[in-house]
Design a protein around this motif. Structure first.
Motif, PDB file in Angstrom:
ATOM      1  N   LYS A 170      -2.326  -3.167  -8.842  1.00 12.48           N
ATOM      2  CA  LYS A 170      -3.656  -3.707  -8.121  1.00 12.48           C
ATOM      3  C   LYS A 170      -3.591  -5.460  -7.904  1.00 12.48           C
ATOM      4  O   LYS A 170      -3.946  -5.835  -6.891  1.00 12.48           O
ATOM      5  CB  LYS A 170      -4.790  -3.533  -8.937  1.00 12.48           C
TER       6      LYS A 170
ATOM      7  N   LEU B  93      -1.875  -6.158  -4.638  1.00 17.99           N
ATOM      8  CA  LEU B  93      -2.620  -5.707  -3.665  1.00 17.99           C
ATOM      9  C   LEU B  93      -3.789  -6.699  -3.258  1.00 17.99           C
ATOM     10  O   LEU B  93      -4.137  -7.046  -2.191  1.00 17.99           O
ATOM     11  CB  LEU B  93      -3.480  -4.372  -3.696  1.00 17.99           C
TER      12      LEU B  93
ATOM     13  N   SER C 108       3.719   1.674  -0.996  1.00 14.19           N
ATOM     14  CA  SER C 108       4.629   1.893  -2.150  1.00 14.19           C
ATOM     15  C   SER C 108       3.908   1.977  -3.503  1.00 14.19           C
ATOM     16  O   SER C 108       4.230   2.018  -4.651  1.00 14.19           O
ATOM     17  CB  SER C 108       5.598   0.743  -2.521  1.00 14.19           C
ATOM     18  N   HIS C 109       2.394   2.015  -3.535  1.00 15.52           N
ATOM     19  CA  HIS C 109       1.404   2.156  -4.459  1.00 15.52           C
ATOM     20  C   HIS C 109       1.630   0.977  -5.570  1.00 15.52           C
ATOM     21  O   HIS C 109       1.825   1.258  -6.699  1.00 15.52           O
ATOM     22  CB  HIS C 109       1.545   3.408  -5.071  1.00 15.52           C
TER      23      HIS C 109
ATOM     24  N   ARG D  99       9.420   5.263  -5.084  1.00 15.25           N
ATOM     25  CA  ARG D  99       8.789   6.396  -5.868  1.00 15.25           C
ATOM     26  C   ARG D  99       9.482   6.858  -7.130  1.00 15.25           C
ATOM     27  O   ARG D  99      10.959   7.129  -6.554  1.00 15.25           O
ATOM     28  CB  ARG D  99       8.084   7.405  -5.179  1.00 15.25           C
TER      29      ARG D  99
ATOM     30  N   LEU E 269       0.930  -1.189  -0.094  1.00 17.74           N
ATOM     31  CA  LEU E 269       0.012   0.016  -0.049  1.00 17.74           C
ATOM     32  C   LEU E 269       0.922   1.309   0.014  1.00 17.74           C
ATOM     33  O   LEU E 269       0.560   2.357  -0.740  1.00 17.74           O
ATOM     34  CB  LEU E 269      -0.683  -0.020   1.247  1.00 17.74           C
TER      35      LEU E 269
END
Length: 131
Positions: free
Chosen positions: A60, A63, A56-57, A123, A54
């Motif tokens: 999908k 996740l 580190s984005h 990022r 979450l």
């Protein structure tokens, strides 16, 4: 380790086969506690991975896979506690064994998704002259 120790607990308990089958002779209470300790560790590591993804984005699919594993682990833990404190009804024992198989499958799914999903855990730094 969780599945292995769970198998040892089952072998020590009343549902290790027919009444004529000898048990492994180990103390089911001590092994149940050890099993629970490893379950807490397993769930904690899964939660840590989920929080890392979450933060580190992450994509999908990763996740979804880890979240699904985490939810199944929580449900499996609830079944384990209920069966322990209700004197091991066979229906709950069988459900807990099904849950163990599901966890093994969802753990495999996490490994496959994580291997196939390109991720960077840092990022991207943009070239911003005002920064």
């Amino acid at each position: 380790a969780v599945l292995y120790i769970g198998t040892i607990v089952t072998g020590a308990g009343p549902h290790a086969g027919s009444a004529d089958v000898p048990r492994n002779g180990l103390d089911p209470l001590q092994w149940s506690q050890l099993h629970a300790d490893f379950v807490f560790l397993h769930i904690g590591l899964t939660l840590g991975l989920l929080l890392l993804l979450l933060a580190s984005h992450a994509p999908k699919p990763a996740l979804v896979a880890v979240t699904t594993l985490f939810v199944v682990q929580l449900l499996q833990g609830a079944i384990g506690y209920v069966q322990y404190f209700t004197n091991l009804p066979i229906v709950l024992v069988a459900t807990h064994m099904l849950g163990a198989a599901l966890i093994a499958g969802f753990m495999t799914q996490v490994l496959v998704v994580m291997r196939r999903t390109p991720m960077t855990l840092t990022r991207q730094v943009t070239n911003n002259p005002s920064a």
